[in-house]
Design an enzyme around this catalytic site. Structure first.
Site, mmCIF file in Angstrom:
data_model
loop_
_atom_site.group_PDB
_atom_site.id
_atom_site.type_symbol
_atom_site.label_atom_id
_atom_site.label_comp_id
_atom_site.label_asym_id
_atom_site.label_seq_id
_atom_site.Cartn_x
_atom_site.Cartn_y
_atom_site.Cartn_z
ATOM 1 N N LYS B 76 0.847 -1.202 0.000
ATOM 2 C CA LYS B 76 0.000 0.000 0.000
ATOM 3 C C LYS B 76 0.880 1.249 0.000
ATOM 4 C CE LYS B 76 -3.961 1.779 2.713
ATOM 5 N NZ LYS B 76 -4.768 1.569 3.925
ATOM 6 N N SER B 171 -9.560 1.372 3.374
ATOM 7 C CA SER B 171 -8.838 2.170 2.397
ATOM 8 C C SER B 171 -7.758 1.402 1.628
ATOM 9 C CB SER B 171 -8.154 3.328 3.134
ATOM 10 O OG SER B 171 -7.209 2.811 4.062
ATOM 11 N N SER B 195 -9.505 -1.003 7.520
ATOM 12 C CA SER B 195 -9.034 -0.713 6.159
ATOM 13 C C SER B 195 -8.442 -1.894 5.412
ATOM 14 C CB SER B 195 -8.002 0.422 6.187
ATOM 15 O OG SER B 195 -8.653 1.664 6.273
#
Lengths: 623, 528
Positions: B76, B171, B195
């Site tokens: 990420k 996310s 997330s």
């Protein structure tokens, strides 16, 4: 409100402070000094308030000042509080900056064990309660040299609380007397230092150096138990000595390792405390005292003129010698404190709470630190007074000068001379030379062993004390000679030959009958003149004590006049012979009238007639 | 090959069925093909190929570093990667190239993993859709799956075309999409309020949030330091355990990691018998907003455990309803603090205004942060004001303690793991999702997940079945703090029972050029 800089900016004014004997009370009186010339030329309107304030109004002008301090001491450690960057005062800009110090995103603080130990040591030395659990908080404000936008500090639960600092104020009256005073220590907290901003006004740029960013600080908060600049300055000096003795901070104010902010207010004793101001950026002990005294007096004047004190931050203007209001933007803000989530609570242990089998690298044992505490300045001073019989005042001087105590102790170690002699030499002569040339002890051309050797020569009466001073002066020239060499080169050895010295004494007395007569007349100081003359004649190589002894002996028999005769002479002349004749003639004439040498007088000679002016009339010799 | 699990790929590499370079190239070409998913912000092709080359040498010399050697992974874009741009999908960090690797990244690289790239997210991980980053939204690969498309055809009301593509959740949506679309075998996400688990549930993956303190956060650009945990997205529980085995352990650079030694490598035993297990069903998690499909799956899962001999009991986590408000206060407060460093001075975006330092700060931050970030900073600073601190922050902390205690009480009552839904519903179309603002969405979507972060517990979302629409549904297991291994062992047993179907993307692969064309137009119009 803009600060009335000029109005108060009186460099030359000396305020009537009654620090010691007046306790914490201030009397508002006319300035004892004249106002600074530079200020005198300014608008007379600006000066006005001062004059009105000077009108004595009974019962109204007793003020007490309340001063508290926040002292930031940079921890002496190899690396920063939360990162592995090195700590150096004068490294090239931004050369000691880790990713964490620059607040690169994703970096985390890792607590430096050494800094924690330093805080515990300092806490113990200041008689604090050490919190076995303390917490870290974030204090937020935007400033270019604070890259994270917050400072990690200990707001809620600091590492040490409730201590005290004892310091001594020299009292004016009795020499060597020091009055102990005590200020409470509210807390000691660990926190990060910020970087440095250099404002280039010309190019309207700010340059940032992050070398200092993240260096560990001990914030020592003193309760408002102080009442004037001198007290504050002395307390800070004592703290400085303690930190240096502990090795927890170099506490050099010039290098910013010790920085002081002062909270100051004034009130009438018995009434609630006044509104306080904070004076920041005090970077020398002298300025600290000046700034506090200035601010106290400013507040008193402001209040006496019907003004009010704003709760504001002021800075000390070194050149003008006054405090100036800082812009509100920098002064007042909400720091939005928040727990630092990246640091678990800091846990400390003592012998009883130490978990069994704990890795010593992972735990800090308060008791263990307590055992290793070095001797604190107050104890050292007491020891000096006890051990060497010096005045308390001298013990303060020895500690106050950086390195002087060590110098003194090294001399003591190597010399056979009496400690009192060493004290006197170190504090008077050695320190005097240093002061004169503005040198630090470490810069001295004379090492402890050299001074010790010199004092040995003095002690063994090889040289006189004045010769020793002469040798010292030579040593100060850094010519690499030993005291012994200088003594033999300059032939400064004391004359050991008594007979020769007696000869010197005799001829001096013969050449200076007037002085001899002064002695005979009972002027005890006159003998010193003779001693001086003999020493001069011997090129300073004679021991004054021995000279004195010989002189005294010779004086008593000089010209065969016995003590009784001397007394008679004294009586007849009423101790104040004024004569146009050279006095020795008078004397000799007088002597000739007396009985033969060495035989006691049988009769008392008649009084000599005196003239109107009180002169002894000596018919046969008078012109 | 790409459809295999990490463990299978690892075995294939060891047996020489494929070389790391071949595997890397396959993934790179699929990344290119699936570019329209917007899963990656940066594709580190050169780095990956170089790593593959080195890995290949090791295999040839019989010096493989372990199970992860030669395995393509994605990270990420809020983990610092040395020499590779790390943006947090924010203008503020556009162009920021960290000089160091996050500890978790370094650990993966040390094991020989190949870093394919940095994946998309909501700006600074603030969101639950992976829709609010400067690089645009991430598309859920399931939007293009055979399973979903066939169901959509059957539904007369559904619109045709690609405009109703689904969000991934967030996310860590980029990481989820990257693993789900077979462009890598595992990806790192971050999990602050769900997330990692939320997009895992929406993308049919295993999404694992380890215990707080088990895995280093050093180098993870923080959202909420006291809740952030690096998350692991994989296709199966064993893979997640394998990655956890590499990542877990004390990091001297992160003082919040525990010092207790971690079993390595972490191999999960296969539970033969669940009769000794006690599964807790928190009654407060049965909320009206929960879709009936998920509710029924949840209860069937409970039945499954019960039918296999496990003890299934209802438990109460009484403070659950306060959790989301409490989370909001704590999260925004830390955000306000953490974001303070982004002032444009040392790195990242800096505006052109130079009248004063203050003006520069203000403009830099206005330009650098999106509305969501700025909104959270504003609320956070409000909560931290002296006059509000006691009423908001301190209260929220107290509530947080109560919430954590709820879990402790449940586990103390004999429960081994808790079983809950991960999300309220399956993935929704983007156009549907953006009808609500980020704050509302986050509050809704984190409902089952964020309490776990408040308590620091390990939790894992396991894909269970497809919904009527042909979309994945996940259920969440929550374990005792630092009992991650037991949690994963139970999850592994459950995974084996449910036999979640593999995403069928063949059509997508064949047809990708056509989709690519359509999407280009769509994304252009979105940007305007």
């Amino acid at each position: 409100m803009a600060a009335p800089v000029l109005r108060w900016g009186c460099r030359g004014r000396r305020w009537a402070l009654a620090c010691v004997d007046g306790g914490s009370c201030y009397r508002r009186g006319p300035p004892t000094g004249s106002t600074c010339d530079r200020i005198r030329g300014q608008s007379s309107v600006a000066q006005q308030p001062l004059h009105t304030a000077q009108k004595p109004r009974k019962g109204e002008h007793k003020w007490a000042a309340v001063v508290g301090l926040e002292i930031h001491a940079q921890i002496s450690s190899n690396s920063k509080l939360f990162s592995g960057s090195q700590v150096h005062f004068s490294a090239p800009p931004n050369s000691l900056v880790s990713f964490f110090d620059a607040s690169l995103p994703g970096t985390l603080p890792v607590l430096n064990r050494r800094c924690v130990e330093a805080a515990v040591m300092t806490g113990l030395a200041l008689n604090c309660h050490i919190n076995k659990k303390s917490l870290f908080d974030r204090k937020h404000y935007f400033y270019a040299d604070l890259p994270a936008g917050y400072q990690i500090t200990q707001q809620r639960l600091p590492i040490a609380v409730n201590g005290s600092l004892t310091y001594g104020i020299s009292a004016g009256k009795e020499r060597g007397q020091v009055i102990p005073k005590r200020v409470r220590v509210k807390q000691i907290q660990l926190e990060q230092d910020s970087g440095k901003s250099l404002h280039d006004d010309l190019r309207s740029q700010t340059l940032i150096d992050l070398n200092r960013a993240g260096v560990g600080l001990l914030e020592v908060v003193l309760e408002p138990d102080l009442s004037c600049g001198e007290e504050a300055a002395t307390a800070v000096r004592e703290l400085q000595l303690i930190l240096q003795a502990l090795g927890t901070s170099q506490a050099n104010m010039a290098e910013g390792q010790l920085r002081v902010d002062a909270n100051i207010s004034v009130h009438h004793p018995g009434q609630p405390l006044g509104v306080r101001t904070e004076v920041k950026n005090l970077n020398s002990i002298r300025f600290l005292a000046k700034a506090i005294d200035y601010e106290i007096q400013r507040q008193i004047s402001e209040l006496e003129n019907g003004g009010e004190i704003l709760n504001e931050t002021r800075s000390f203007h070194e050149k003008l010698g006054c405090t100036v209001s800082m812009r509100d933007k920098e002064a007042k803000q909400d720091y939005r404190f928040m727990p630092e989530p990246n640091l678990p609570p800091l846990l400390l242990y003592d012998a009883t709470s130490l978990p069994t089998g704990a890795d010593p690298q992972q735990v800090i044992n308060i008791d263990q630190i307590r055992e290793t505490l070095p001797e604190l300045p107050s104890v050292t001073r007491e020891r000096l007074v006890q051990q060497y019989g010096m005045l308390p005042e001298h013990s303060f001087t020895l500690l106050n000068e950086v390195g002087l105590l060590e110098f003194f102790q090294n001399v003591i170690k190597e010399t056979r001379a009496e400690p009192k002699k060493v004290t006197s030499w170190v504090l008077n002569i050695f320190l005097g030379y240093l002061k004169q040339e503005n040198l630090a002890v470490s810069e001295s051309p004379v090492t402890p062993s050299v001074l010790a050797e010199l004092l040995d020569l003095l002690d063994s009466r090889t040289i006189s004390s004045s010769a020793a001073k002469q040798v010292f002066e030579e040593l100060w020239k850094r010519e690499g000679k030993t005291p012994g060499q200088i003594v033999s080169e300059k032939q400064l050895e004391l004359m050991q030959d008594r007979g020769a010295l007696e000869q010197f004494c005799y001829s001096v007395m013969k050449d200076h009958p007037q002085v001899v007569m002064d002695v005979k007349k009972g002027n005890s100081r006159a003998i010193n003149k003779l001693i001086g003359l003999v020493r001069k004649a011997t090129l300073n190589r004679a021991d004054p004590a021995m000279i004195k002894e010989i002189l005294e002996k010779q004086l008593s028999t000089f010209c065969g006049m016995c003590e009784e005769h001397a007394r008679l002479l004294h009586r007849y002349t009423h101790g104040s012979v004024i004569c146009s004749l050279p006095s020795h003639h008078l004397y000799l004439a007088f002597l000739s009238m007396l009985s033969p040498p060495n035989s006691p007088p049988t009769t008392v000679p008649p009084l000599f007639p005196t003239d109107r002016r009180g002169c002894v009339m000596f018919p046969s010799l008078c012109p | 090959m790409l459809g295999r699990t990490l463990r299978e790929a690892s075995a294939a590499l060891k047996q020489g069925q494929i070389t790391p370079t071949e595997l890397c190239q396959k993934c790179l070409s699929l990344i290119k093909k699936t570019k329209f998913l917007n899963a990656y912000i940066t594709v580190s092709e050169e780095v990956a190929l170089k790593q593959a080359e080195e890995s290949e040498k090791r295999y040839k010399n019989g010096q493989s570093l372990g199970d992860l050697d030669g395995i393509p992974i994605a990270v990420k874009d809020n983990f610092s990667t040395s020499g590779i741009e790390t943006t947090c999908a924010s203008n503020m960090l556009k162009g920021y190239v960290p000089p160091y690797n996050a500890t978790v990244v370094q650990k993966l690289l040390d094991q020989g993993a190949l870093l394919m790239g940095k994946t998309n997210l909501d700006e600074f991980a603030m969101g639950s859709g992976s829709t609010d980053g400067i690089f645009g939204p991430v598309k859920n690969p399931w939007s293009y799956s055979k399973q979903y498309r066939e169901k959509k055809k059957q539904n007369p009301h559904s619109k045709s075309g690609d405009s109703d593509w689904l969000i991934t959740g967030g996310s860590s949506g980029g990481s989820a999409a990257a693993v789900s679309a077979f462009t890598c075998y595992a990806a790192l996400g971050s999990d602050t309020g769900g997330s990692t688990r939320n997009p895992a549930a929406h993308c049919g993956l295993v999404g694992f949030k380890p215990s707080y303190g088990l895995v280093s956060r050093h180098g993870l650009i923080p959202l909420v330091n006291s809740m952030d945990v690096p998350g692991i997205l994989t296709r199966c529980v064993d893979d997640a355990a394998m990655v956890l085995g590499v990542l877990a352990g004390h990091d001297p650079k992160d003082s919040t990691t525990i010092r207790d030694p971690v079993n390595k490598p972490l191999v999960l035993s296969s539970l033969a018998d669940v009769s000794k297990l006690c599964i807790g069903i928190p009654k407060e998690y049965l909320v009206p907003e929960l879709s009936s499909e998920i509710q029924s799956l949840w209860s069937r899962a409970a039945d499954l455990f019960e039918s296999q001999g496990a003890k299934v009991i209802e438990v109460s986590l009484p403070h659950t309803s306060y959790s989301i408000v409490c989370y909001h206060v704590l999260c925004t407060s830390e955000v306000a603090s953490n974001m303070a460093r982004f002032d444009g001075l040392q790195y990242g975006h800096r505006c052109d205004i130079d009248v004063s330092t203050e003006a520069m700060y203000a403009a830099t931050r206005r330009e650098g942060f999106n509305d969501v970030v700025r909104g959270r900073i504003l609320s956070g600073n409000f909560f931290l004001l002296k006059e509000n601190y006691e009423n908001y922050f301190v209260k929220a902390q107290k509530v947080r303690r109560l919430i954590a205690n709820d879990f402790v009480n449940a586990f103390n009552s004999g429960v081994d793991v808790l079983l809950t839904p991960t999300t309220l519903s399956e993935a929704v179309p983007y156009l549907e999702f953006i009808k609500e603002d980020n704050r509302t969405r986050s509050a809704q979507d984190d409902i089952f997940t964020q309490a776990v972060n408040m308590a620091g517990l390990p939790a894992v979302s396991i894909p269970v079945a497809l919904s009527n629409q042909g979309l994945p549904i996940g259920l969440q297991f929550i374990g005792r703090a630092f009992d991650d291994q037991q949690l994963l062992t139970v999850a592994k047993w459950f995974e084996k029972q449910v036999q979640f179907p593999v995403i069928q993307l063949q059509e997508l692969m064949d047809d990708c050029s056509a989709i690519l064309e359509n999407e280009k137009i769509a994304s252009v119009s979105l940007k305007q």
